[in-house]
Design a protein around this motif. Structure first.
Motif, PDB file in Angstrom:
ATOM      1  N   UNK A 170       0.865  -1.180   0.000  1.00 12.32           N
ATOM      2  CA  UNK A 170       0.000   0.000   0.000  1.00 12.32           C
ATOM      3  C   UNK A 170       0.901   1.229   0.000  1.00 12.32           C
ATOM      4  N   UNK A 171       0.667   2.112  -0.955  1.00 16.52           N
ATOM      5  CA  UNK A 171       1.461   3.323  -1.083  1.00 16.52           C
ATOM      6  C   UNK A 171       0.582   4.508  -0.700  1.00 16.52           C
ATOM      7  N   UNK A 172       0.996   5.238   0.323  1.00 17.70           N
ATOM      8  CA  UNK A 172       0.272   6.411   0.817  1.00 17.70           C
ATOM      9  C   UNK A 172       1.156   7.626   0.549  1.00 17.70           C
ATOM     10  N   UNK A 173       0.985   8.230  -0.619  1.00 16.93           N
ATOM     11  CA  UNK A 173       1.846   9.325  -1.041  1.00 16.93           C
ATOM     12  C   UNK A 173       1.712  10.554  -0.140  1.00 16.93           C
ATOM     13  N   UNK A 174       0.507  10.996   0.201  1.00 17.55           N
ATOM     14  CA  UNK A 174       0.413  12.202   1.036  1.00 17.55           C
ATOM     15  C   UNK A 174       1.116  12.063   2.390  1.00 17.55           C
ATOM     16  N   UNK A 175       1.111  10.849   2.962  1.00 13.96           N
ATOM     17  CA  UNK A 175       1.734  10.640   4.272  1.00 13.96           C
ATOM     18  C   UNK A 175       3.126  10.021   4.174  1.00 13.96           C
ATOM     19  N   UNK A 176       3.625   9.880   2.952  1.00 13.14           N
ATOM     20  CA  UNK A 176       4.971   9.348   2.711  1.00 13.14           C
ATOM     21  C   UNK A 176       5.166   7.989   3.393  1.00 13.14           C
TER      22      UNK A 176
END
Length: 70
Positions: free
Chosen positions: A15-21
Protein backbone atom coordinates in the motif's frame (compact mmCIF):
# COMPACT_ATOMS: atom_id res chain seq x y z
CA UNK A 1 20.64 -5.33 2.67
CA UNK A 2 18.05 -2.69 2.09
CA UNK A 3 16.00 -3.06 5.27
CA UNK A 4 12.44 -4.41 5.29
CA UNK A 5 11.96 -3.60 1.62
CA UNK A 6 14.47 -6.38 0.89
CA UNK A 7 11.89 -8.86 2.19
CA UNK A 8 9.41 -8.08 -0.57
CA UNK A 9 8.72 -10.69 -3.23
CA UNK A 10 6.69 -10.75 -6.42
CA UNK A 11 3.01 -10.96 -5.57
CA UNK A 12 3.23 -9.26 -2.16
CA UNK A 13 0.50 -6.70 -1.60
CA UNK A 14 1.82 -3.22 -0.83
CA UNK A 15 0.00 0.00 0.00
CA UNK A 16 1.46 3.32 -1.08
CA UNK A 17 0.27 6.41 0.82
CA UNK A 18 1.85 9.33 -1.04
CA UNK A 19 0.41 12.20 1.04
CA UNK A 20 1.73 10.64 4.27
CA UNK A 21 4.97 9.35 2.71
CA UNK A 22 4.31 5.74 3.79
CA UNK A 23 4.81 2.36 2.22
CA UNK A 24 3.14 -0.62 3.91
CA UNK A 25 3.12 -4.29 3.04
CA UNK A 26 0.62 -6.98 4.04
CA UNK A 27 3.14 -9.19 5.85
CA UNK A 28 3.47 -9.98 9.53
CA UNK A 29 6.55 -8.83 11.40
CA UNK A 30 7.47 -12.49 11.87
CA UNK A 31 7.31 -13.15 8.11
CA UNK A 32 9.46 -10.10 7.36
CA UNK A 33 12.05 -11.25 9.93
CA UNK A 34 12.02 -14.79 8.49
CA UNK A 35 12.55 -13.53 4.94
CA UNK A 36 15.33 -11.17 5.98
CA UNK A 37 17.13 -13.94 7.87
CA UNK A 38 17.07 -16.08 4.69
CA UNK A 39 18.12 -13.25 2.37
CA UNK A 40 21.58 -13.25 0.84
CA UNK A 41 23.34 -10.08 -0.30
CA UNK A 42 23.50 -9.68 -4.08
CA UNK A 43 26.76 -10.60 -5.75
CA UNK A 44 28.68 -7.43 -6.52
CA UNK A 45 31.09 -8.65 -9.17
CA UNK A 46 32.29 -5.68 -11.21
CA UNK A 47 33.95 -6.97 -14.38
CA UNK A 48 36.21 -4.09 -15.30
CA UNK A 49 38.90 -2.31 -13.32
CA UNK A 50 37.35 1.03 -14.25
CA UNK A 51 33.97 0.10 -12.74
CA UNK A 52 35.65 -1.19 -9.56
CA UNK A 53 37.60 2.08 -9.25
CA UNK A 54 34.51 4.18 -9.93
CA UNK A 55 32.43 2.24 -7.37
CA UNK A 56 35.08 2.69 -4.68
CA UNK A 57 35.71 6.40 -5.27
CA UNK A 58 32.41 7.90 -6.47
CA UNK A 59 30.49 10.32 -4.24
CA UNK A 60 26.74 10.03 -3.68
CA UNK A 61 24.22 11.15 -6.28
CA UNK A 62 23.13 14.21 -4.27
CA UNK A 63 26.72 15.54 -4.52
CA UNK A 64 27.02 14.91 -8.25
CA UNK A 65 28.32 11.31 -8.33
CA UNK A 66 31.82 12.55 -9.13
CA UNK A 67 35.11 10.87 -8.30
CA UNK A 68 36.81 12.04 -5.11
CA UNK A 69 40.59 12.00 -4.75
CA UNK A 70 41.95 8.59 -3.71
Amino acid sequence: MGGPIAALRNGDVIHIDIPNHRLAVELSDAEIERRLSEAKPPKRDLPSRWLRRYASLVTSANTGAVLRDP
